[in-house]
Motif scaffolding. Sequence first.
Motif, PDB file in Angstrom:
ATOM      1  N   LYS A  79       0.826  -1.217   0.000  1.00  0.00           N
ATOM      2  CA  LYS A  79       0.000   0.000   0.000  1.00  0.00           C
ATOM      3  C   LYS A  79       0.859   1.266   0.000  1.00  0.00           C
ATOM      4  O   LYS A  79       0.407   2.313  -0.449  1.00  0.00           O
ATOM      5  N   SER A  80       2.092   1.138   0.494  1.00  0.00           N
ATOM      6  CA  SER A  80       2.948   2.333   0.523  1.00  0.00           C
ATOM      7  C   SER A  80       3.378   2.756  -0.885  1.00  0.00           C
ATOM      8  O   SER A  80       3.807   3.876  -1.095  1.00  0.00           O
ATOM      9  N   TYR A  81       3.268   1.849  -1.868  1.00  0.00           N
ATOM     10  CA  TYR A  81       3.611   2.193  -3.252  1.00  0.00           C
ATOM     11  C   TYR A  81       2.441   2.848  -3.997  1.00  0.00           C
ATOM     12  O   TYR A  81       2.614   3.352  -5.093  1.00  0.00           O
ATOM     13  N   ILE A  82       1.262   2.753  -3.388  1.00  0.00           N
ATOM     14  CA  ILE A  82       0.048   3.115  -4.134  1.00  0.00           C
ATOM     15  C   ILE A  82      -0.542   4.446  -3.698  1.00  0.00           C
ATOM     16  O   ILE A  82      -0.652   4.744  -2.514  1.00  0.00           O
ATOM     17  N   GLY A  83      -0.960   5.236  -4.681  1.00  0.00           N
ATOM     18  CA  GLY A  83      -1.828   6.382  -4.429  1.00  0.00           C
ATOM     19  C   GLY A  83      -3.156   6.043  -5.101  1.00  0.00           C
ATOM     20  O   GLY A  83      -3.191   5.777  -6.309  1.00  0.00           O
ATOM     21  N   TYR A  84      -4.224   6.011  -4.331  1.00  0.00           N
ATOM     22  CA  TYR A  84      -5.507   5.517  -4.867  1.00  0.00           C
ATOM     23  C   TYR A  84      -6.576   6.598  -4.784  1.00  0.00           C
ATOM     24  O   TYR A  84      -6.755   7.243  -3.754  1.00  0.00           O
ATOM     25  N   SER A  85      -7.269   6.778  -5.878  1.00  0.00           N
ATOM     26  CA  SER A  85      -8.404   7.697  -5.884  1.00  0.00           C
ATOM     27  C   SER A  85      -9.659   6.889  -6.206  1.00  0.00           C
ATOM     28  O   SER A  85      -9.787   6.338  -7.302  1.00  0.00           O
ATOM     29  N   PRO A  86     -10.593   6.777  -5.242  1.00  0.00           N
ATOM     30  CA  PRO A  86     -11.780   5.942  -5.488  1.00  0.00           C
ATOM     31  C   PRO A  86     -12.781   6.599  -6.438  1.00  0.00           C
ATOM     32  O   PRO A  86     -12.693   7.794  -6.716  1.00  0.00           O
ATOM     33  N   GLU A  87     -13.717   5.780  -6.879  1.00  0.00           N
ATOM     34  CA  GLU A  87     -14.721   6.264  -7.839  1.00  0.00           C
ATOM     35  C   GLU A  87     -15.594   7.366  -7.213  1.00  0.00           C
ATOM     36  O   GLU A  87     -15.899   8.355  -7.853  1.00  0.00           O
ATOM     37  N   HIS A  88     -16.002   7.156  -5.972  1.00  0.00           N
ATOM     38  CA  HIS A  88     -16.817   8.170  -5.281  1.00  0.00           C
ATOM     39  C   HIS A  88     -16.045   8.667  -4.075  1.00  0.00           C
ATOM     40  O   HIS A  88     -16.168   8.106  -2.988  1.00  0.00           O
ATOM     41  N   PRO A  89     -15.223   9.699  -4.269  1.00  0.00           N
ATOM     42  CA  PRO A  89     -14.382  10.128  -3.148  1.00  0.00           C
ATOM     43  C   PRO A  89     -15.181  10.746  -2.006  1.00  0.00           C
ATOM     44  O   PRO A  89     -16.156  11.464  -2.237  1.00  0.00           O
ATOM     45  N   ASN A  90     -14.777  10.428  -0.788  1.00  0.00           N
ATOM     46  CA  ASN A  90     -15.394  11.003   0.418  1.00  0.00           C
ATOM     47  C   ASN A  90     -14.292  11.448   1.362  1.00  0.00           C
ATOM     48  O   ASN A  90     -13.224  10.839   1.402  1.00  0.00           O
ATOM     49  N   PHE A  91     -14.603  12.485   2.114  1.00  0.00           N
ATOM     50  CA  PHE A  91     -13.572  13.068   2.969  1.00  0.00           C
ATOM     51  C   PHE A  91     -14.090  13.278   4.374  1.00  0.00           C
ATOM     52  O   PHE A  91     -15.280  13.227   4.631  1.00  0.00           O
ATOM     53  N   TYR A  92     -13.141  13.587   5.264  1.00  0.00           N
ATOM     54  CA  TYR A  92     -13.523  13.984   6.622  1.00  0.00           C
ATOM     55  C   TYR A  92     -13.951  15.443   6.589  1.00  0.00           C
ATOM     56  O   TYR A  92     -13.649  16.167   5.631  1.00  0.00           O
ATOM     57  N   SER A  93     -14.609  15.846   7.663  1.00  0.00           N
ATOM     58  CA  SER A  93     -14.978  17.251   7.775  1.00  0.00           C
ATOM     59  C   SER A  93     -13.724  18.032   8.188  1.00  0.00           C
ATOM     60  O   SER A  93     -13.472  18.273   9.360  1.00  0.00           O
ATOM     61  N   MET A  94     -12.924  18.353   7.185  1.00  0.00           N
ATOM     62  CA  MET A  94     -11.645  19.039   7.419  1.00  0.00           C
ATOM     63  C   MET A  94     -11.397  20.023   6.294  1.00  0.00           C
ATOM     64  O   MET A  94     -11.950  19.873   5.212  1.00  0.00           O
ATOM     65  N   HIS A  95     -10.524  20.979   6.538  1.00  0.00           N
ATOM     66  CA  HIS A  95     -10.097  21.856   5.450  1.00  0.00           C
ATOM     67  C   HIS A  95      -9.314  21.020   4.441  1.00  0.00           C
ATOM     68  O   HIS A  95      -8.607  20.072   4.820  1.00  0.00           O
ATOM     69  N   ALA A  96      -9.431  21.411   3.175  1.00  0.00           N
ATOM     70  CA  ALA A  96      -8.787  20.630   2.107  1.00  0.00           C
ATOM     71  C   ALA A  96      -7.287  20.494   2.359  1.00  0.00           C
ATOM     72  O   ALA A  96      -6.725  19.398   2.234  1.00  0.00           O
ATOM     73  N   LEU A  97      -6.656  21.579   2.765  1.00  0.00           N
ATOM     74  CA  LEU A  97      -5.209  21.549   3.002  1.00  0.00           C
ATOM     75  C   LEU A  97      -4.879  20.587   4.150  1.00  0.00           C
ATOM     76  O   LEU A  97      -3.966  19.751   4.031  1.00  0.00           O
ATOM     77  N   ASP A  98      -5.639  20.682   5.238  1.00  0.00           N
ATOM     78  CA  ASP A  98      -5.389  19.812   6.398  1.00  0.00           C
ATOM     79  C   ASP A  98      -5.595  18.344   6.034  1.00  0.00           C
ATOM     80  O   ASP A  98      -4.867  17.469   6.501  1.00  0.00           O
ATOM     81  N   PHE A  99      -6.611  18.110   5.199  1.00  0.00           N
ATOM     82  CA  PHE A  99      -6.887  16.734   4.788  1.00  0.00           C
ATOM     83  C   PHE A  99      -5.680  16.165   4.026  1.00  0.00           C
ATOM     84  O   PHE A  99      -5.235  15.044   4.288  1.00  0.00           O
ATOM     85  N   LEU A 100      -5.159  16.958   3.092  1.00  0.00           N
ATOM     86  CA  LEU A 100      -4.008  16.479   2.301  1.00  0.00           C
ATOM     87  C   LEU A 100      -2.788  16.259   3.202  1.00  0.00           C
ATOM     88  O   LEU A 100      -2.046  15.292   3.030  1.00  0.00           O
TER      89      LEU A 100
END
Lengths: 316, 311
Positions: A79-100
Motif C-alpha cells: 500500500k505504501s507504493y500506491i496512491g488511490y483515488s476511489p470512484e466516489h471520493p469522500n472526505f472527513y470534515s476538514m479543510h482541504a489543506l489539512d486533509f491532504l
Amino acid sequence: MAEKIAIEARGLTKVYGFRKRVVAVENLDMRIEKGTIYGFIGPNGAGKTTTIKMLVGAIRPTRGEAYIFGEPVGSVRAKSYIGYSPEHPNFYSMHALDFLIYIGTLYGLPKDEAKGRAEELLELFGLENSADKNALTFSAGMKQKLSLAQALIADPEILILDEPTANLDPIGRYEVLKNIEELARKEKGTVFISSHILLELEKIIDHVTIIDRGKVILQSSMADLKRRFSENHFVIDVSDNRLLLDILKKDENVTKVWVNHEGKIEVMVRDGKRFKEKALEIFRTRRMELNEFYPYKISLENIFLKLLSNKSGDGE
Amino acid sequence: MSFSAVFRRELENHLNLKVLLIYVLILLIPLILFSNLSEEAQMFSNLTLDLKVEYLTGFFLIFAFVWICGFALSVITIYKCSGFIAEEVSSRTLLLMVSKPIKRHNFILAKFLAFFIFILLLQLLSLFVTLYFWASFFKLDVFSLAKVLRIVPPLMVYSTFIILVFGTLSTAFSSIFSSRTKAILPLIAIVIIAFIIFVPVRGAARSSGIYESYFLDTLDIGYDFGNIYVSILENSGVKPVPFIQGAIGSFTGTYIIPEGGVKVDYDHSVILESLDRAGYHSLEHSLLKLTLAPMLILILSVLIFQRRDVH
C-alpha cells in the motif's frame, strides 16, 4: 525496489455471497510493467472497481493472488507504493489543506513536507483558493480533484485511479488527464486507470485490459491493438467510388464493403497485404483517380463496442 | 508514522472545544446539581470538619460509582468508541483509509489510544474540579481538601478499568457492525442493567433468597463492578464509614446491610465498625469476568475487521 513489474495478478477471483454466489471477477491475470499508463475498461458491473479494490487492499480476493512490486496486495509495503483515488471520493470534515497534510503523514511524510506538497497539488488542480474550505462542502468536480491530489500526495510509484474524470466537465477532464500523463511520464510512474470516457483515455494509455462480466476479454498494448483492428480495414476514396464498390463486392478477399457517411468506401478484408497490391492494380487498370487510401484509424471506443457486441453475439 | 498520524488527528478531534464542553457538562452537571439540592448538603453545615471530610468523601464515592466513573463515563466511552469504524463506514471514508499504508488493527488501536488518553485526562480534570467545587461549597480548608483528594488515585484506577472494559467492547462492536446504533444499543442496555435496573432487583432478589438460589450473582455484573470498585478503594486505604458503606452497598451489593439499616449518631460519632463485605465473588473472579469476555470479543472483532471487505 528493483522490480520491473509494478502490478501482477494471477488468477484473481472475487465471489460475493454464500447462497447466491455472484462472481464479480474471475481468474484475472495481469502484468503491468513499471512506467506504463494502463487503461482498465469495461461496461458497468464488469468487475473493474472490485479488481481495483482488491489491488488497494480494501477487498480480499476469494482466490488467486496479486502483488505490487512483489509485495502481496493489502500489505503495508504494497500500500505504501500506491496512491488511490476511489470512484466516489469522500472526505472527513476538514479543510482541504489539512486533509491532504493528514494523508501525507499517513505515508510517513514529515508535516512540513506534507504541507508543501499539499499546497503544490492544490495549485496544480486549481484548488488553491479552497485550501481553507471544508472538503465536505466541495462540488463533485472539486472533490474529484481533491481525491486525485490526495492520491498524489506522497509521490507514489503507482497511481490507481477509479473513474478519475467521472464528475468533471470536458475542460476539467482534459486538464486532469493531461496532469496525470505529465506526472506519469516525468516521474516514470505507473498509472492504472479505469474510465468510461474512452475517447480521452486512449490519448494517454499505453496498454489496455478490457473486462466484461468479471472476465478479461482483451489485453494488449494500444499500438498492437490498433494495428490488429486496423490492418484489415481500409478507407478508400477514388474518382468512381460506385464502380470500385461493385468490383470489391466480387472480390473473394473482401469480407465486408460499404460506403460510409462521408461517401468513402470502407472495406474489410482477409489479407491486408494482398488487398493493398490488388487495390493499386485496380486503380491503375481502371484509371481511377486516387484521393485517399489508408488503414482505418479505429478508436478505443469502437474496439470496445466491437468486442462487446461480438461477445454478446457469441453468447446468443 | 501512520499510527502516530491517526493518533494525533484523533486527539486533535477530541480536543475540539465544543466536544470538550459537552463532555465536561455531562460529567459535572449532576454533581453540581447534587451539591445544591441535596438535603445532606444542609446537614453538613452542622458537622465537625473531620466529619465533613468523611461524609463529603463518602457521598462523592457513591456519586463517583453511579455517575462520574459509572454511567456517564461508560456512556461517553461507548458513544465515542462505537464510532471508530461505524462512523468511517457511514461517512464512506473507510475505503480511503484501508488503502493507506497502515495496518487495520493499528488504525483502530491509534483511535482507541487517543480516546483513552483524552478521556483519562478529562476524568482527572473532572474529579479535581468537582471535588474542589464541593469542598468550596462546604467551606473546607486546604488541609481538609487535601484529605478529600486522596480518593482521586483509586477513582482514576477504577475509571481506567471502566474505560478499558466499555472501550474494548464498543470498539469491538464498532468493527463488527457497520451501524453505530447497532454497536451502541446492546452496550447501553448492559450499562442500564448493571448500574440502574439491577440495583432494586438485587435488593428484592436477595431478601427473597432467589439471588443465590437462581445464581443471579453470575449475571449481576453491577456487583462485579462494585466489587472491583470497593476493592480498589480498600486497597488504597480508602475505607468509608459504615453509613456510606451501606449506601455504596445498596448500589453495588458489595456490603451486607444490617436489618434496620446503618445507625448513625450525628451528635457524637458514627458507628465505628465496618460493614461486612457480601463476598459473592472474589476480586480475581470479578476482574476475570469483566476483562476476559471483552478481550476475547475484541480479538475476534479485530480478526473479522482484518478480513472484512470495505466498499
